[in-house]
Design a protein around this motif. Structure first.
Motif, PDB file in Angstrom:
ATOM      1  N   UNK A 246       0.617   3.666   2.974  1.00 54.54           N
ATOM      2  CA  UNK A 246       1.014   4.318   1.725  1.00 54.54           C
ATOM      3  C   UNK A 246       1.242   5.814   1.952  1.00 54.54           C
ATOM      4  N   UNK A 247       0.325   6.441   2.691  1.00 56.45           N
ATOM      5  CA  UNK A 247       0.467   7.881   2.970  1.00 56.45           C
ATOM      6  C   UNK A 247       1.758   8.148   3.743  1.00 56.45           C
ATOM      7  N   UNK A 248       2.066   7.279   4.697  1.00 52.95           N
ATOM      8  CA  UNK A 248       3.307   7.459   5.448  1.00 52.95           C
ATOM      9  C   UNK A 248       4.521   7.310   4.541  1.00 52.95           C
ATOM     10  N   UNK A 249       4.442   6.376   3.598  1.00 52.99           N
ATOM     11  CA  UNK A 249       5.564   6.208   2.672  1.00 52.99           C
ATOM     12  C   UNK A 249       5.730   7.431   1.769  1.00 52.99           C
ATOM     13  N   UNK A 250       4.638   8.165   1.570  1.00 54.88           N
ATOM     14  CA  UNK A 250       4.729   9.417   0.800  1.00 54.88           C
ATOM     15  C   UNK A 250       5.332  10.550   1.648  1.00 54.88           C
ATOM     16  N   UNK A 251       5.283  10.383   2.969  1.00 59.19           N
ATOM     17  CA  UNK A 251       5.763  11.443   3.856  1.00 59.19           C
ATOM     18  C   UNK A 251       4.664  12.213   4.548  1.00 59.19           C
ATOM     19  N   UNK A 252       3.439  11.691   4.469  1.00 57.18           N
ATOM     20  CA  UNK A 252       2.313  12.325   5.175  1.00 57.18           C
ATOM     21  C   UNK A 252       2.109  11.570   6.485  1.00 57.18           C
TER      22      UNK A 252
END
Ligand code: C2E
Ligand code: CA
Ligand code: CA
Ligand code: CA
Length: 276
Positions: A246-252
Motif C-alpha cells: 500500500x505504501x508503495x502504491x502511495x509512492x513511498x
C-alpha cells in the motif's frame, strides 16, 4: 469542602513524592549504567522496498540492567532528557553510530546511511554543532550519510534557533529528517521554511493500513506532502506485506519495520547485511 480539598491535596503530594523518588532512582541508575557501559546501540535496517535492499539503518539506544532486564527507551529517554543526561548520552550514541557507519563503509557497504535520534535538549545545546563536527571528524564518517532525526514538536518550540541550527547542519553536509511526522501540529508553511530532507511517517499511521480504521489516508497525505515539497519520505513500523504494498502504491519507497528486520546489534547487522 475545605477539609476535603486539603486531604486530596496531601494525597496528591504523597503520590508525587513517590513518582519523583522513582524518577530520581532511575536517573541515578541510568547515570551508573552509562558510566559502566551498560548502554549500547542497536541498528534497525531501512529498506528500499523496490529492491528490498537495506540502504541504511536507524541507531536506537538500549539499556540492559545488571540483572539482565531491558528498560524500554520510552521509559528512560524522558528521564535522560529531564535530567540533562541526554546531552552526554546522545553525543555518545552519535559517535557510536558514526563509528559503526564507517565500519560498514569499510566492509564495502559504501553509501550506507545512518540515522540518529536527537532530542530537544541535545539539539538546542550550544555545543551540539561542535559535537557533531567532532563525531564526523574523529570517525571520518561522510556527513552526507549521517541523518539526524528530530521530532515535529521540536520544530515548534524555538523556530529561530531551529532554522539557524538546521542551516549549520546543512553546511556540514549532514541530513535532517522529521521523526514521528503527523503526530505534532507544525504548520505546513513552517515545514517549508525548515528545509529538511525527509519525513518519517509515524508508526501509528502505518498501523492503520489494513486495520478497521481505514486504508491509511494520513500516510497517503504525508507521502503526497513530501512529494510536493520535493523531499524524501520513509514509513516506520511496517509489519505486513499489505502495508508495504500500500505504501508503495502511495509512492513511498523507503521503509523500516519488523517485516524486514528488528533492531540488531552491530554484529547481527553486519551478518544480516552480509547474508543479503
Ligand atoms: P522512534 O525514534 O520513533 O523509533 C522507532 C521505534 O519503533 C523503535 O522503538 C523501534 O524499535 C520501533 N519499531 C521499529 N519497527 C517496528 C515495527 O515494525 N513494529 C513495532 N511495534 N515497533 C517497531 P524503541 O527502540 O523502543 O525506541 C523508542 C523511542 O525511544 C524512539 O522512537 C525514540 O524516540 C527514542 N529513542 C531510542 N533511541 C534513542 C536515542 O539514541 N536518542 C534519543 N533521543 N531517543 C531515542
Ligand atoms: Ca526515530
Ligand atoms: Ca519515529
Ligand atoms: Ca514513533
Amino acid at each position: 469542602a475545605k477539609s476535603h480539598q486539603r486531604s486530596s491535596f496531601s494525597y496528591f503530594t504523597v503520590d508525587m513524592g513517590v513518582e519523583i523518588r522513582e524518577r530520581v532512582r532511575m536517573m541515578h541508575a541510568l547515570r551508573a549504567a552509562f558510566e559502566n557501559e551498560r548502554l549500547f546501540v542497536v541498528y534497525q535496517p531501512q529498506i528500499d522496498m523496490r529492491t528490498e535492499r537495506a540502504v541504511g539503518a536507524e541507531a536506537l539506544l538500549r539499556w540492559k540492567t545488571e540483572d539482565g532486564q531491558f528498560v524500554p527507551p520510552d521509559q528512560f529517554i524522558p528521564i535522560a532528557e529531564y535530567s540533562g543526561l541526554i546531552v552526554d548520552i546522545g553525543e555518545w550514541v552519535l559517535r557510536s553510530a558514526c563509528f559503526e557507519l564507517m565500519e560498514l563503509h569499510k566492509l564495502g557497504f559504501t553509501e550506507f546511511k545512518m540515522a540518529v535520534n536527537v532530542s530537544q535538549a541535545q539539539f538546542s545545546h550550544p555545543l551540539f554543532l561542535d559535537s557533531l563536527k567532532r563525531a564526523l571528524a574523529d570517525t571520518k564518517a561522510p556527513a552526507h550519510c549521517v541523518e539526524l532525526e528530530i521530532t515535529e514538536s521540536m520544530a515548534m518550540t524555538d523556530p529561530a534557533l531551529l532554522i539557524q541550527t538546521l542551516h549549520q547542519i546543512k553546511q556540514l553536509g549532514a541530513q535532517v529528517s522529521i521523526d514521528d511526522f503527523g503526530t505534532g501540529f507544525s504548520s505546513l508553511s513552517h515545514l517549508q521554511k525548515l528545509n529538511v530532507d525527509k519525513l518519517k511517517i509515524d508508526r501509528a499511521f502505518v498501523n492503520e493500513i489494513g486495520s478497521k480504521s481505514g486504508e491509511g489516508n494520513i500516510a497517503k497525505m504525508i507521502v503526497q506532502l513530501s512529494q510536493s515539497l520535493n523531499i524524501k519520505v520513509i514509513a516506520e513500523g511496517v509489519e505486513t506485506e499489505h502495508q508495504a504494498d500500500t505504501l508503495m502504491s502511495f509512492g513511498c519507497h523507503l521503509a523500516q519495520g519488523y517485516l524486514y528486520a528488528r533492531p540488531l546489534t552491530k554484529e547481527d547487522l553486519r551478518n544480516w547485511l552480509a547474508s543479503k
